[in-house]
Write a protein that holds these residues in place. Sequence first.
Motif, short mmCIF file in Angstrom:
data_model
loop_
_atom_site.label_atom_id
_atom_site.label_comp_id
_atom_site.label_asym_id
_atom_site.label_seq_id
_atom_site.Cartn_x
_atom_site.Cartn_y
_atom_site.Cartn_z
N ILE A 166 4.27 -4.97 -6.10
CA ILE A 166 2.93 -4.67 -5.60
C ILE A 166 2.35 -5.87 -4.85
N PHE B 130 7.93 4.52 -7.59
CA PHE B 130 7.26 5.55 -6.80
C PHE B 130 8.06 6.84 -6.75
N TYR C 46 -11.20 7.89 -7.28
CA TYR C 46 -10.40 7.60 -8.46
C TYR C 46 -11.04 8.21 -9.69
N SER D 39 -2.85 -2.81 -16.35
CA SER D 39 -1.44 -2.45 -16.38
C SER D 39 -0.98 -2.42 -17.83
N GLY E 76 5.98 -1.60 -8.81
CA GLY E 76 5.68 -0.17 -8.82
C GLY E 76 6.94 0.67 -8.70
N ARG F 246 0.85 -1.19 0.00
CA ARG F 246 0.00 0.00 0.00
C ARG F 246 0.88 1.24 0.00
N PHE F 247 0.44 2.26 -0.73
CA PHE F 247 1.16 3.52 -0.85
C PHE F 247 0.25 4.62 -0.33
N TYR G 258 -1.29 10.87 -6.78
CA TYR G 258 -1.99 10.97 -5.51
C TYR G 258 -1.95 12.43 -5.06
N LEU H 111 -6.11 -1.31 -7.32
CA LEU H 111 -5.97 -0.35 -8.42
C LEU H 111 -5.66 -1.09 -9.72
N ILE I 76 2.96 1.66 -12.45
CA ILE I 76 2.82 0.22 -12.16
C ILE I 76 2.94 -0.56 -13.47
N LEU J 72 -2.91 -0.83 -3.82
CA LEU J 72 -2.41 -0.84 -5.18
C LEU J 72 -2.84 -2.08 -5.96
N ASN J 73 -2.99 -3.21 -5.28
CA ASN J 73 -3.45 -4.41 -5.98
C ASN J 73 -4.87 -4.23 -6.51
#
Length: 486
Positions: free
Chosen positions: A359, A407, A445, A43, A405, A28-29, A49, A37, A318, A34-35
């Motif tokens: 991720i 970042f 989102y 992908s 990912g 998680r970020f 963010y 997302l 990602i 994220l999974n």
Amino acid sequence: MNTKYIDLIDQTYYFPQEEFTLQEEFLRFHGIPLNELVEKYGSPLKFTYLPKISQNINLAKQWFANAIEKHGYKGRYHYCYCTKSSHFQHVLHEVLNNEVHIETSSAFDIDIVERLKAAGRLKDDTYIICNGFKRERYIENIGRLINEGHQNCLPIIDNYEELDLLCDEIKDDFQVGIRIASEEEPKFEFYTSRLGIGYKNIVPFYENQIKDNDKVELKMLHFFINTGIRDNSYYWNELLKCLKVYIKLKKICPSLDSLNIGGGFPTKNSLAFEYDYQYMIDEIINQINIACKEANVAVPHIFTEFGSFTVGESGGAIYEILYQKQQNDREKWNMIDSSFITTLPDTWAINKRFILLPINRWNDEYERVLLGGLTCDSDDYYNSEQNMNAIYLPKFKRDKPLYIGFFNTGAYQETIGGFGGLQHCLIPQPKHILIDKDANGEFTYEVFSQQQRAEDLLSILGYNDAPEKEGEKTGVLDERVGATPH
């Protein structure tokens, strides 16, 4: 035995960290799952963010407020955002929610400023610091902005001809700044920055072109070094040289009341990243205070121009590992479903490091790998040179998809990569998602841009009358690019 990826991270870094946590085996970020997302949007994928932008702005404001109070500093602090780091509307809207100012670098920046003013996002008293080498269009746009009443538009003089050009374009009195051409680090191929006017020439320039010009008032001295604000002898030496020029100018120019210390703060590029922001700001304020007190001149108001620091840590990319190529007995190449050259161009152009983490599959065994992009260019890779250390990821398994990912990629990558245009080898630009929080603290989102389609690229290339073929609407130039996640 500690053979899992999570074991490797635990024994190498302090983890979890403020922005990186685990939920079961998923990364998680800032709390973003994220999974999920990837499951929803596929992908390759880019995201921004937005709350992180405001967080960094307010952190810097607080650090300066602390230092000003600690040292009894009599000047004010102004935070400026460098638009060149990311010109996107969603970024500027978030930035301007925090009562900051703007630094521009080219003619079209002024058109953006005018749009923001018309929308009520940018106030009349907002400082517009106009940097860069100014060609005719830039001069015209600056003149128009000032002539229409934006008195806090402050052109920064970069060369000896600009002042006369501005005087011809601007109807009434106006204020300017002068940029110092700082000396570069010894490792550079040249000694002095191409931007600005040399230390020794600034006072003569003021006396010859500004002092007796009733139309122009000097307000700011602009100091910027390419390496940013770092705790090394080079930075402190250049800052002290700048202060000597400020003091000398201030004694003959009462209107000079501001010092722009330019240069950006670094962004986090590793889980081992360390940088004491508060210490650096304390010491900068302290050095300015001491120098001005010793010279018996008033301290300047402080301006900073933070671009990467403002937006860099808001971005991420990602990718899925499509395939593993064992090229010899030592090198395993994990192939991503996009291109580093097109989506993270700084990894290719300047060997810039970003934080790289998987991720999913943190509980699986790991292996050492190299990462390759989809283009046929041998430079389309990310390896230990950019990442400082060897790259370790969960072991590749065809029946267990792996997503990775990158970042803190929010600054420069879209503009350098040519957002919306042609991409190397016609690899399509990924989908881009904007992530925010609502009044209840829940993530929201929004799809900012879809993945490029074949017809988008064909139109740019001039194939406007090309017959549409089956599959073109999907933009799938490689059968795995843009594939739905497993």
